[in-house]
Scaffold this motif. Structure first.
Motif, PDB file in Angstrom:
ATOM      1  N   MET A 195       0.269  -1.287   0.045  1.00  0.00           N
ATOM      2  CA  MET A 195       0.056  -0.157   0.099  1.00  0.00           C
ATOM      3  C   MET A 195       0.925   1.329   0.436  1.00  0.00           C
ATOM      4  SD  MET A 195      -3.464   1.241   0.150  1.00  0.00           S
ATOM      5  CE  MET A 195      -4.116  -0.455   1.284  1.00  0.00           C
ATOM      6  N   CYS A 196       0.739   1.954  -0.964  1.00  0.00           N
ATOM      7  CA  CYS A 196       1.620   3.243  -1.105  1.00  0.00           C
ATOM      8  C   CYS A 196       0.281   4.416  -0.501  1.00  0.00           C
ATOM      9  CB  CYS A 196       1.886   3.531  -2.398  1.00  0.00           C
ATOM     10  SG  CYS A 196       3.050   5.159  -2.770  1.00  0.00           S
ATOM     11  N   GLU A 197       0.948   6.080   0.747  1.00  0.00           N
ATOM     12  CA  GLU A 197       0.357   6.472   0.991  1.00  0.00           C
ATOM     13  C   GLU A 197       1.883   7.560   0.942  1.00  0.00           C
ATOM     14  OE1 GLU A 197       0.134   5.468   5.265  1.00  0.00           O
ATOM     15  OE2 GLU A 197      -1.712   3.293   4.926  1.00  0.00           O
ATOM     16  N   VAL A 198       0.435   8.788   0.835  1.00  0.00           N
ATOM     17  CA  VAL A 198       1.116   9.694   0.685  1.00  0.00           C
ATOM     18  C   VAL A 198       0.331  11.001   0.822  1.00  0.00           C
ATOM     19  CG1 VAL A 198       2.257   9.387  -1.515  1.00  0.00           C
ATOM     20  CG2 VAL A 198       0.403  10.268  -2.028  1.00  0.00           C
ATOM     21  N   GLN A 199       0.970  12.198   1.261  1.00  0.00           N
ATOM     22  CA  GLN A 199      -0.244  13.394   2.252  1.00  0.00           C
ATOM     23  C   GLN A 199      -0.388  14.440   0.483  1.00  0.00           C
ATOM     24  OE1 GLN A 199      -0.301  15.215   5.215  1.00  0.00           O
ATOM     25  NE2 GLN A 199      -0.322  12.991   6.327  1.00  0.00           N
ATOM     26  N   ILE A 239      -9.161   8.334   0.458  1.00  0.00           N
ATOM     27  CA  ILE A 239      -8.536   9.177   1.214  1.00  0.00           C
ATOM     28  C   ILE A 239      -9.253   8.645   2.665  1.00  0.00           C
ATOM     29  CG2 ILE A 239      -9.629  11.030   2.308  1.00  0.00           C
ATOM     30  CD1 ILE A 239      -7.599  10.918  -0.084  1.00  0.00           C
ATOM     31  N   ILE A 240      -8.141   8.351   3.597  1.00  0.00           N
ATOM     32  CA  ILE A 240      -7.886   7.691   5.242  1.00  0.00           C
ATOM     33  C   ILE A 240      -7.982   9.182   6.015  1.00  0.00           C
ATOM     34  CG2 ILE A 240      -6.798   6.844   7.192  1.00  0.00           C
ATOM     35  CD1 ILE A 240      -5.573   4.650   4.862  1.00  0.00           C
ATOM     36  N   SER A 241      -9.496   9.214   6.387  1.00  0.00           N
ATOM     37  CA  SER A 241      -9.340  10.782   7.591  1.00  0.00           C
ATOM     38  C   SER A 241      -9.737   9.430   8.851  1.00  0.00           C
ATOM     39  CB  SER A 241     -10.986  11.564   6.809  1.00  0.00           C
ATOM     40  OG  SER A 241     -10.409  12.770   7.447  1.00  0.00           O
ATOM     41  N   LEU A 270      -3.649  10.075   1.192  1.00  0.00           N
ATOM     42  CA  LEU A 270      -3.889   9.394  -0.315  1.00  0.00           C
ATOM     43  C   LEU A 270      -3.155   7.580   0.139  1.00  0.00           C
ATOM     44  CD1 LEU A 270      -5.223   8.663  -3.151  1.00  0.00           C
ATOM     45  CD2 LEU A 270      -3.171   9.625  -3.728  1.00  0.00           C
ATOM     46  N   ALA A 271      -4.272   6.466  -0.114  1.00  0.00           N
ATOM     47  CA  ALA A 271      -3.565   5.342  -0.260  1.00  0.00           C
ATOM     48  C   ALA A 271      -4.057   4.368  -1.374  1.00  0.00           C
ATOM     49  CB  ALA A 271      -4.167   5.024   1.209  1.00  0.00           C
ATOM     50  N   PHE A 272      -3.239   4.119  -2.136  1.00  0.00           N
ATOM     51  CA  PHE A 272      -3.285   2.990  -3.233  1.00  0.00           C
ATOM     52  C   PHE A 272      -2.411   2.286  -3.297  1.00  0.00           C
ATOM     53  CE2 PHE A 272      -1.070   5.986  -4.683  1.00  0.00           C
ATOM     54  CZ  PHE A 272       0.285   5.029  -5.499  1.00  0.00           C
ATOM     55  N   GLN A 273      -2.930   0.970  -3.703  1.00  0.00           N
ATOM     56  CA  GLN A 273      -2.484  -0.347  -3.905  1.00  0.00           C
ATOM     57  C   GLN A 273      -2.301  -0.556  -5.451  1.00  0.00           C
ATOM     58  OE1 GLN A 273      -2.992  -3.534  -1.094  1.00  0.00           O
ATOM     59  NE2 GLN A 273      -1.085  -4.711  -2.067  1.00  0.00           N
ATOM     60  N   ILE A 274      -1.623   0.278  -6.467  1.00  0.00           N
ATOM     61  CA  ILE A 274      -1.176  -0.516  -7.845  1.00  0.00           C
ATOM     62  C   ILE A 274       0.501  -0.606  -8.126  1.00  0.00           C
ATOM     63  CG2 ILE A 274      -2.304  -0.098  -9.964  1.00  0.00           C
ATOM     64  CD1 ILE A 274      -3.983   1.679  -8.856  1.00  0.00           C
ATOM     65  N   LEU A 311       1.468  16.384  -4.221  1.00  0.00           N
ATOM     66  CA  LEU A 311       1.696  16.252  -2.938  1.00  0.00           C
ATOM     67  C   LEU A 311       2.569  16.860  -1.746  1.00  0.00           C
ATOM     68  CD1 LEU A 311       4.559  13.118  -4.576  1.00  0.00           C
ATOM     69  CD2 LEU A 311       1.811  12.959  -3.911  1.00  0.00           C
ATOM     70  N   CYS A 312       2.561  16.098  -0.609  1.00  0.00           N
ATOM     71  CA  CYS A 312       3.079  16.884   0.659  1.00  0.00           C
ATOM     72  C   CYS A 312       3.551  16.412   1.627  1.00  0.00           C
ATOM     73  CB  CYS A 312       1.897  17.142   1.472  1.00  0.00           C
ATOM     74  SG  CYS A 312       0.691  17.988   1.271  1.00  0.00           S
ATOM     75  N   SER A 313       4.521  15.222   0.795  1.00  0.00           N
ATOM     76  CA  SER A 313       5.505  14.219   1.789  1.00  0.00           C
ATOM     77  C   SER A 313       5.124  12.818   1.112  1.00  0.00           C
ATOM     78  CB  SER A 313       3.990  13.362   3.133  1.00  0.00           C
ATOM     79  OG  SER A 313       3.486  13.033   2.486  1.00  0.00           O
ATOM     80  N   SER A 314       6.401  12.259   1.496  1.00  0.00           N
ATOM     81  CA  SER A 314       7.407  11.390   0.422  1.00  0.00           C
ATOM     82  C   SER A 314       6.504  10.191   0.983  1.00  0.00           C
ATOM     83  CB  SER A 314       8.767  11.041   0.611  1.00  0.00           C
ATOM     84  OG  SER A 314       9.549  12.665   0.342  1.00  0.00           O
ATOM     85  N   PRO A 315       6.800   9.654  -0.791  1.00  0.00           N
ATOM     86  CA  PRO A 315       5.730   7.890  -0.033  1.00  0.00           C
ATOM     87  C   PRO A 315       5.730   7.445   0.699  1.00  0.00           C
ATOM     88  CG  PRO A 315       7.057   8.491  -2.502  1.00  0.00           C
ATOM     89  CD  PRO A 315       6.926   9.619  -1.889  1.00  0.00           C
ATOM     90  N   GLN A 316       4.990   5.994   0.620  1.00  0.00           N
ATOM     91  CA  GLN A 316       5.499   5.626   2.435  1.00  0.00           C
ATOM     92  C   GLN A 316       5.060   3.941   1.949  1.00  0.00           C
ATOM     93  OE1 GLN A 316       3.550   6.284   5.829  1.00  0.00           O
ATOM     94  NE2 GLN A 316       4.485   8.267   5.624  1.00  0.00           N
TER      95      GLN A 316
END
Length: 80
Positions: A1-5, A30-32, A56-60, A75-80
């Motif tokens: 899972m990739c998550e970014v702000q 969107i995780i809130s 934002l979270a996505f898995q592709i 983007l506000c942050s680096s991907p995780q």
């Protein structure tokens, strides 16, 4: 899972973001807090405080780098 702000603090940014993610098959969320919202839903996005970054979270996996490159303006942050 990739998550970014992301920062989607204008109507144009929201529309541009949705147009990009709708081009891909797969889930964008969107995780809130404890809620998981459909990132492609205008109504869901406008239910948030868009003056704050959103997660934002996505898995592709096969398209991860391409998607991140296209989302770079938001983007506000680096991907995780």
């Amino acid at each position: 899972m990739c998550e970014v702000q992301l920062m989607l603090n204008s109507i144009k940014k929201v529309n541009d973001f949705i147009n990009i993610i709708k081009e891909y098959d797969g889930g964008f969320y969107i995780i809130s807090g404890s809620y998981l919202l459909d990132a492609a839903s205008v109504m869901d996005l406008f239910s948030l405080n868009l003056n704050e970054p959103i997660l934002l979270a996505f898995q592709i996996p096969e398209k991860r780098d391409e998607i991140l490159q296209r989302l770079e303006p938001f983007l506000c942050s680096s991907p995780q």
